[in-house]
Structure formats: C-alpha cells, structure tokens
Design a protein around this motif. Sequence first.
Motif, short mmCIF file in Angstrom:
data_model
loop_
_atom_site.label_atom_id
_atom_site.label_comp_id
_atom_site.label_asym_id
_atom_site.label_seq_id
_atom_site.Cartn_x
_atom_site.Cartn_y
_atom_site.Cartn_z
N ALA A 29 0.69 -1.22 -0.04
CA ALA A 29 -0.08 -0.13 -0.16
C ALA A 29 0.87 1.21 -0.18
CB ALA A 29 -0.88 -0.07 1.29
N LEU A 30 1.95 1.15 0.83
CA LEU A 30 2.73 2.21 0.88
C LEU A 30 3.44 2.61 -0.56
CD1 LEU A 30 4.43 2.14 4.35
CD2 LEU A 30 2.54 3.95 3.51
N MET A 31 4.01 1.46 -1.02
CA MET A 31 4.52 1.67 -2.32
C MET A 31 3.50 2.14 -3.34
SD MET A 31 7.73 0.87 -2.31
CE MET A 31 7.66 1.57 -0.68
N ALA A 32 2.08 1.67 -3.30
CA ALA A 32 1.06 2.53 -4.08
C ALA A 32 1.07 3.81 -3.88
CB ALA A 32 -0.28 1.70 -4.28
N LEU A 33 1.12 4.33 -2.74
CA LEU A 33 1.01 5.54 -2.29
C LEU A 33 2.08 6.39 -3.03
CD1 LEU A 33 -0.44 7.72 -0.54
CD2 LEU A 33 1.45 7.13 1.29
N VAL A 34 3.50 5.86 -2.64
CA VAL A 34 4.62 6.73 -3.21
C VAL A 34 4.63 6.92 -4.56
CG1 VAL A 34 7.00 6.34 -3.35
CG2 VAL A 34 5.97 6.18 -1.12
N ILE A 47 0.12 0.81 -9.49
CA ILE A 47 -0.28 -0.34 -8.90
C ILE A 47 0.69 -1.33 -9.26
CG2 ILE A 47 -2.38 -1.80 -9.01
CD1 ILE A 47 -2.68 0.83 -7.15
N ILE A 48 1.04 -1.39 -10.64
CA ILE A 48 1.81 -2.52 -11.12
C ILE A 48 3.08 -2.62 -10.41
CG2 ILE A 48 3.10 -3.27 -13.09
CD1 ILE A 48 0.63 -2.31 -14.80
N LEU A 49 3.68 -1.29 -10.00
CA LEU A 49 5.12 -1.38 -9.49
C LEU A 49 4.86 -1.78 -7.86
CD1 LEU A 49 6.46 2.09 -11.01
CD2 LEU A 49 7.21 -0.37 -11.53
N ALA A 50 3.88 -1.25 -7.45
CA ALA A 50 3.59 -1.86 -6.16
C ALA A 50 3.32 -3.04 -5.98
CB ALA A 50 2.38 -0.98 -5.47
N VAL A 51 2.78 -3.79 -6.81
CA VAL A 51 2.78 -5.09 -6.90
C VAL A 51 4.08 -5.71 -6.91
CG1 VAL A 51 1.85 -7.38 -7.93
CG2 VAL A 51 0.16 -5.46 -7.47
N ILE A 52 4.85 -5.36 -7.94
CA ILE A 52 6.33 -5.94 -8.25
C ILE A 52 7.14 -5.74 -6.82
CG2 ILE A 52 8.45 -5.22 -9.45
CD1 ILE A 52 6.51 -4.70 -12.06
N MET A 53 7.12 -4.37 -6.22
CA MET A 53 7.69 -4.16 -5.12
C MET A 53 7.36 -5.10 -3.81
SD MET A 53 9.96 -2.09 -5.90
CE MET A 53 10.48 -1.72 -4.17
N GLY A 54 5.89 -5.49 -3.67
CA GLY A 54 5.60 -6.38 -2.79
C GLY A 54 6.32 -7.79 -3.04
N GLY A 55 6.59 -8.31 -4.28
CA GLY A 55 7.04 -9.35 -4.33
C GLY A 55 8.60 -9.22 -4.39
N VAL A 56 8.90 -8.21 -4.49
CA VAL A 56 10.50 -7.96 -4.08
C VAL A 56 10.81 -8.23 -2.45
CG1 VAL A 56 12.22 -6.36 -4.24
CG2 VAL A 56 10.96 -6.70 -6.19
N LEU A 57 9.75 -7.47 -1.80
CA LEU A 57 10.04 -7.60 -0.26
C LEU A 57 9.97 -9.10 -0.10
CD1 LEU A 57 10.20 -6.25 2.38
CD2 LEU A 57 7.51 -6.12 2.35
N GLY A 58 8.89 -9.79 -0.60
CA GLY A 58 8.79 -11.38 -0.26
C GLY A 58 10.01 -11.99 -0.43
N LEU A 59 10.44 -11.79 -1.69
CA LEU A 59 12.14 -12.62 -1.95
C LEU A 59 12.98 -11.91 -1.02
CD1 LEU A 59 13.55 -14.00 -4.19
CD2 LEU A 59 13.83 -11.63 -5.45
N ALA A 60 13.22 -10.79 -0.77
CA ALA A 60 14.31 -10.16 0.06
C ALA A 60 14.11 -10.84 1.38
CB ALA A 60 14.42 -8.87 0.09
N LEU A 61 13.04 -10.89 1.91
CA LEU A 61 12.68 -11.49 3.20
C LEU A 61 13.01 -12.97 3.34
CD1 LEU A 61 9.59 -9.56 4.62
CD2 LEU A 61 11.87 -9.19 5.45
N ASP A 62 12.72 -13.66 2.16
CA ASP A 62 12.99 -14.96 2.32
C ASP A 62 14.33 -15.21 2.05
OD1 ASP A 62 12.09 -17.69 2.22
OD2 ASP A 62 12.96 -18.03 0.28
N ALA A 63 14.92 -14.59 1.13
CA ALA A 63 16.50 -14.85 0.84
C ALA A 63 17.32 -14.33 2.05
CB ALA A 63 16.88 -14.23 -0.50
N GLY A 64 16.90 -13.15 2.48
CA GLY A 64 17.58 -12.51 3.47
C GLY A 64 17.64 -13.16 4.90
N LEU A 65 16.49 -13.45 5.38
CA LEU A 65 16.04 -13.75 6.74
C LEU A 65 15.54 -15.10 6.93
CD1 LEU A 65 15.76 -12.58 9.51
CD2 LEU A 65 13.41 -11.69 8.75
#
Length: 179
Positions: A29-34, A47-65
């Motif tokens: 939601a914050l990415m959509a706002l920004v 909206i498309i970029l926000a969905v992509i950024m949500g996927g990037v966060l999921g990928l980063a959290l899984d890979a990094g944490l």
Amino acid sequence: ALAAMGASLIYGTTGLSNFAHGEMVTWGALMALVFTSFWALPFWLGIILAVIMGGVLGLALDAGLWRPLRRRGLGVVQLMIVSIGLSLALRYTFQYFIGGSTYQLPGASPTPIQFGPISLSYIDLISMGVSIVVILAVAYFLIGTRVGKATRAISDNPQLASASGINVDRVIRIVWILA
C-alpha cells in the motif's frame, strides 16, 4: 481476503505464523502511495510497480532472513519471535519515512455510488472486482499448476514432498513472493 490467503500460504508451507504479514501488505500500500501520490505516476503504473515491489519484499525477506533461519533449524517459537521483531522494525520504519497520517490514493470519486444504505466509490468497486479475480487466480494456481500442486504437497508433508523430487526451498520462495 487477499491478505489472509497470503498468510495462509506462508503458514501452510513453512508452519510459521508470520506476525509481520500485515506490514508486508502495508508495504504494498505504501509503495502504491509513493508511486501514485508522491511521484505522480499514472495510477495503473503505480499499482503494477507496487505489486512488483511487494514481490521484491517477499523475495528479499525469504532470501535474507527466513531461508537462513530455516537452514539453521530454528524452531517455530524462535521464528515467531523473529517475525514479531520484524513486524515492529517494519512498522516503525514506515512511520519514520512516511509518518502516521492518513493518505488517500488519487482517483477517489467525488460523489460515491449509492446501493441503498451502502456508499461506495468506483475505486471500491474496482478493488472488489480485482480481488475476486485474484482469489480465483490463486485457486487456479493451487489446483491447476505444477507449482500450486507442489505447494499443496509441501503443506501436507514437506519431507515427503522433498523426497519425491520437489524443490521445497524454491516453492517456499515462490510462496513468499506471492504472499
């Protein structure tokens, strides 16, 4: 419903009750706002970029944490404590950079549409329609695709799924991205 499906997919494949899932949804939601309000990009592109950024966060959290912690063999209680800490860290990071004010995405209809006692904007109607389409797409993903069937197999029995040739880490990574 969409957020609950994401949390359910994560719990089903990893056994983790992710207390930071609300913050992951908030990130989108914050990415959509920004993208749409602060950077004034077209709404559809934001909206498309926000969905992509949500996927990037999921990928980063899984890979990094989460993946390193799974490989260390941490128990469910320890992972839940980490997810609570992650929730707090993300929440206060969001507040630091965005603040605690309420924001409205651009495009709200000036006069809401009345359905008897119910008042909805056209963005509400579009959101409901998109949500129904995404829920049906996730159902098809789980029932009709190889990765979806692998996700269900891991949810039932991760060891047996791994023994039958399913790359458990890859499927879990996909689930984190989708969630």
